[in-house]
Motif scaffolding. Structure first.
Motif, mmCIF file in Angstrom:
data_model
loop_
_atom_site.group_PDB
_atom_site.id
_atom_site.type_symbol
_atom_site.label_atom_id
_atom_site.label_comp_id
_atom_site.label_asym_id
_atom_site.label_seq_id
_atom_site.Cartn_x
_atom_site.Cartn_y
_atom_site.Cartn_z
ATOM 1 N N ARG A 23 0.834 -1.214 0.000
ATOM 2 C CA ARG A 23 0.000 0.000 0.000
ATOM 3 C C ARG A 23 0.865 1.259 0.000
ATOM 4 N NH1 ARG A 23 -4.455 -1.068 4.579
ATOM 5 N NH2 ARG A 23 -4.870 1.146 4.174
ATOM 6 N N MET A 24 2.005 1.209 0.666
ATOM 7 C CA MET A 24 2.911 2.357 0.645
ATOM 8 C C MET A 24 3.492 2.564 -0.756
ATOM 9 S SD MET A 24 6.022 3.136 3.322
ATOM 10 C CE MET A 24 4.906 3.081 4.734
ATOM 11 N N LEU A 25 3.844 1.472 -1.410
ATOM 12 C CA LEU A 25 4.346 1.559 -2.778
ATOM 13 C C LEU A 25 3.300 2.159 -3.709
ATOM 14 C CD1 LEU A 25 6.092 -1.912 -3.026
ATOM 15 C CD2 LEU A 25 7.254 0.294 -3.115
ATOM 16 N N ASP A 26 2.076 1.715 -3.580
ATOM 17 C CA ASP A 26 1.008 2.234 -4.437
ATOM 18 C C ASP A 26 0.821 3.735 -4.240
ATOM 19 O OD1 ASP A 26 0.638 -0.356 -5.295
ATOM 20 O OD2 ASP A 26 -1.186 -0.705 -4.113
ATOM 21 N N ALA A 27 0.906 4.183 -2.983
ATOM 22 C CA ALA A 27 0.754 5.618 -2.700
ATOM 23 C C ALA A 27 1.905 6.409 -3.309
ATOM 24 C CB ALA A 27 0.681 5.851 -1.196
ATOM 25 N N ALA A 28 3.104 5.864 -3.260
ATOM 26 C CA ALA A 28 4.259 6.559 -3.832
ATOM 27 C C ALA A 28 4.134 6.678 -5.348
ATOM 28 C CB ALA A 28 5.543 5.831 -3.453
ATOM 29 N N ARG A 85 5.052 -4.591 -9.401
ATOM 30 C CA ARG A 85 3.977 -3.908 -8.679
ATOM 31 C C ARG A 85 3.914 -2.437 -9.037
ATOM 32 N NH1 ARG A 85 -0.291 -5.341 -5.003
ATOM 33 N NH2 ARG A 85 -1.005 -3.387 -4.072
ATOM 34 N N THR A 86 5.073 -1.814 -9.168
ATOM 35 C CA THR A 86 5.116 -0.361 -9.318
ATOM 36 C C THR A 86 5.296 0.121 -10.750
ATOM 37 O OG1 THR A 86 7.527 -0.276 -8.989
ATOM 38 C CG2 THR A 86 6.125 -0.147 -7.008
ATOM 39 N N GLY A 87 5.861 -0.716 -11.598
ATOM 40 C CA GLY A 87 6.217 -0.258 -12.938
ATOM 41 C C GLY A 87 7.394 0.693 -12.953
ATOM 42 N N LEU A 88 8.134 0.747 -11.849
ATOM 43 C CA LEU A 88 9.265 1.662 -11.717
ATOM 44 C C LEU A 88 10.575 0.894 -11.639
ATOM 45 C CD1 LEU A 88 7.852 4.146 -9.029
ATOM 46 C CD2 LEU A 88 7.998 4.503 -11.513
ATOM 47 N N PRO A 89 11.688 1.552 -12.003
ATOM 48 C CA PRO A 89 12.994 0.914 -11.802
ATOM 49 C C PRO A 89 13.276 0.723 -10.316
ATOM 50 C CG PRO A 89 13.248 3.215 -12.474
ATOM 51 C CD PRO A 89 11.799 2.902 -12.600
ATOM 52 N N VAL A 90 13.938 -0.373 -9.995
ATOM 53 C CA VAL A 90 14.278 -0.688 -8.615
ATOM 54 C C VAL A 90 15.787 -0.564 -8.430
ATOM 55 C CG1 VAL A 90 14.275 -2.461 -6.806
ATOM 56 C CG2 VAL A 90 12.292 -2.207 -8.338
ATOM 57 N N VAL A 91 16.170 0.234 -7.437
ATOM 58 C CA VAL A 91 17.571 0.430 -7.071
ATOM 59 C C VAL A 91 17.790 -0.267 -5.732
ATOM 60 C CG1 VAL A 91 19.363 2.128 -6.539
ATOM 61 C CG2 VAL A 91 17.605 2.645 -8.260
ATOM 62 N N VAL A 92 18.791 -1.122 -5.646
ATOM 63 C CA VAL A 92 19.042 -1.892 -4.429
ATOM 64 C C VAL A 92 20.115 -1.189 -3.601
ATOM 65 C CG1 VAL A 92 19.673 -4.130 -3.475
ATOM 66 C CG2 VAL A 92 18.407 -4.006 -5.633
ATOM 67 N N LYS A 93 19.771 -0.817 -2.389
ATOM 68 C CA LYS A 93 20.652 -0.049 -1.512
ATOM 69 C C LYS A 93 21.199 -0.940 -0.391
ATOM 70 C CE LYS A 93 20.583 4.125 1.436
ATOM 71 N NZ LYS A 93 20.822 3.537 2.773
ATOM 72 N N GLY A 94 22.528 -0.932 -0.249
ATOM 73 C CA GLY A 94 23.156 -1.703 0.817
ATOM 74 C C GLY A 94 24.075 -2.791 0.300
ATOM 75 N N VAL A 95 24.524 -2.667 -0.946
ATOM 76 C CA VAL A 95 25.384 -3.667 -1.574
ATOM 77 C C VAL A 95 26.846 -3.307 -1.325
ATOM 78 C CG1 VAL A 95 26.045 -4.742 -3.759
ATOM 79 C CG2 VAL A 95 23.647 -4.144 -3.336
ATOM 80 N N LEU A 96 27.641 -4.283 -0.875
ATOM 81 C CA LEU A 96 29.062 -4.056 -0.596
ATOM 82 C C LEU A 96 29.968 -5.095 -1.253
ATOM 83 C CD1 LEU A 96 28.815 -3.176 3.221
ATOM 84 C CD2 LEU A 96 29.326 -1.574 1.361
ATOM 85 N N ARG A 97 29.374 -6.022 -2.006
ATOM 86 C CA ARG A 97 30.136 -7.118 -2.606
ATOM 87 C C ARG A 97 29.806 -7.237 -4.094
ATOM 88 N NH1 ARG A 97 31.573 -11.565 0.901
ATOM 89 N NH2 ARG A 97 31.230 -12.860 -0.951
ATOM 90 N N GLY A 98 30.808 -7.632 -4.871
ATOM 91 C CA GLY A 98 30.595 -7.818 -6.290
ATOM 92 C C GLY A 98 29.627 -8.931 -6.615
#
Length: 347
Positions: free
Chosen positions: A136-141, A208-221
């Protein structure tokens, strides 16, 4: 002294001690938060000479959105404790600087209100145990105009903060956070961070969103490649500002491996954590980042100067980047290459 270097001290004079501590602190013993800026400052440059740098162009795009410089504002919560207008003031400052704003899912401003500012913004989301809340938060955004989803993946549990005495939670007032929590009789268990995620969540969020997803918190290849294979549009090399696993590698050290792992793909790489100077931005871009995010400095600037302070912060950093590009012999960020940077100075 640089104006930027005065901001934290000036903010400390305006904020309650518990709020200032919350903004600046790391987890556990504070090892990672203490190393972040030092790690960027450990790089040394190998400048090119006899190159025409009479005209510098800082402009680029991030996931297709034009920005005046590759310097973006990271998502953070409790902004209404820094400025009464909170995320609205931050948004206006970011918009005036021609940048992109990361918005926390814990924000104290509704997505609909943010949408009226015209700032390009990305929603940072925690997937919580009750998935209905997240959906529901994603839909609102999406309805309010978010341009991307930033999935935070380094928080199966919240990092331990070693507070004593009054905390920010003792001071928080209704309306200062979780303005976008959907209506419902939610329990603490509903709101707890999901600890059962796997790469499939990336595709589900995108669908769900039709938007690009950016993954935050990656530290390894290897994790970066897993994200790319799962359909991520971008990754943010981040250790959560040193607020999760203390002792996590500095982002300045993690970035080269991550960027190399996804080189040649369409995935865009970003980095945050301890970036305080134009030279730090130069190093990050040369080592493979498309843009950088700044977090705590934006909070200090918001506290000290509201929207205008945020705009000045981003503009000052852009001016420093312009200066360092000229000195390293390159006319645009897109022309930066890893051979311009070495990992250590003279011994």
């Amino acid at each position: 002294m640089r104006w930027i270097d005065t901001l934290e001290g000036a903010a400390a004079g305006k904020l309650p001690e518990a709020v200032h501590r919350y903004f600046r602190q790391g987890s556990a013993g504070g090892v990672s938060v203490g190393e972040a800026t030092v790690a960027w400052s450990s790089y040394r440059f190998r400048p090119r000479v006899l190159n025409d740098v009479s005209t510098i162009s800082l402009g680029t795009t991030v996931l297709g959105t034009p920005v005046d410089a590759p310097i973006l504002v990271a998502p953070s919560t409790m902004q209404r404790m820094a400025d009464p207008d909170g995320e609205i003031a931050m948004a206006r400052g970011v918009s005036a600087a021609g940048s992109v704003l990361g918005v926390s899912s814990n924000a104290g401003t509704t997505f609909a209100e943010l949408g009226t500012t015209g700032v390009p913004w990305w929603l940072q989301i925690y997937v919580v145990r009750n998935r209905e809340i997240t959906l529901r938060m994603l839909d609102a955004a999406v309805a309010a105009g978010a341009r991307a989803i930033v999935l935070t993946v380094d928080t199966p549990v919240v990092g331990r903060k070693e507070d004593e005495g009054e905390t920010v939670w003792d001071l928080a007032q209704p309306g200062q956070l979780l303005a976008n929590l959907p209506d419902g009789d939610w329990t603490d268990a509903d709101l707890a961070k999901a600890d059962d995620l796997n790469p499939d969540v990336i595709g589900r969020l995108a669908e769900r969103t039709g938007l690009p997803v950016v993954v935050k918190g990656v530290l390894r290849g290897d994790d970066a490649r897993r994200c790319a294979d799962a359909g991520a549009a971008g990754i943010i090399v981040s250790n959560h500002g040193g607020r999760q696993l203390d002792g996590s590698v500095a982002t300045a050290q993690a970035l080269p491996e991550v960027a190399e792992a996804v080189a040649g793909s369409s995935l865009e790489v970003y980095v945050d954590g301890g970036i305080r100077r134009g030279e730090h931005i130069l190093a990050a871009l040369a080592l493979g980042a498309r843009a950088v995010f700044v977090g705590r400095p934006a909070l200090w600037a918001l506290t000290v100067g509201s929207s205008g302070g945020v705009t000045r912060l981003l503009s000052d950093l852009a001016e420093e980047l312009d200066h360092t590009l000229r000195l390293v012999g390159v006319s645009s960020p897109s022309s930066l290459t890893p051979d311009l940077v070495t990992s250590a100075g003279p011994r």
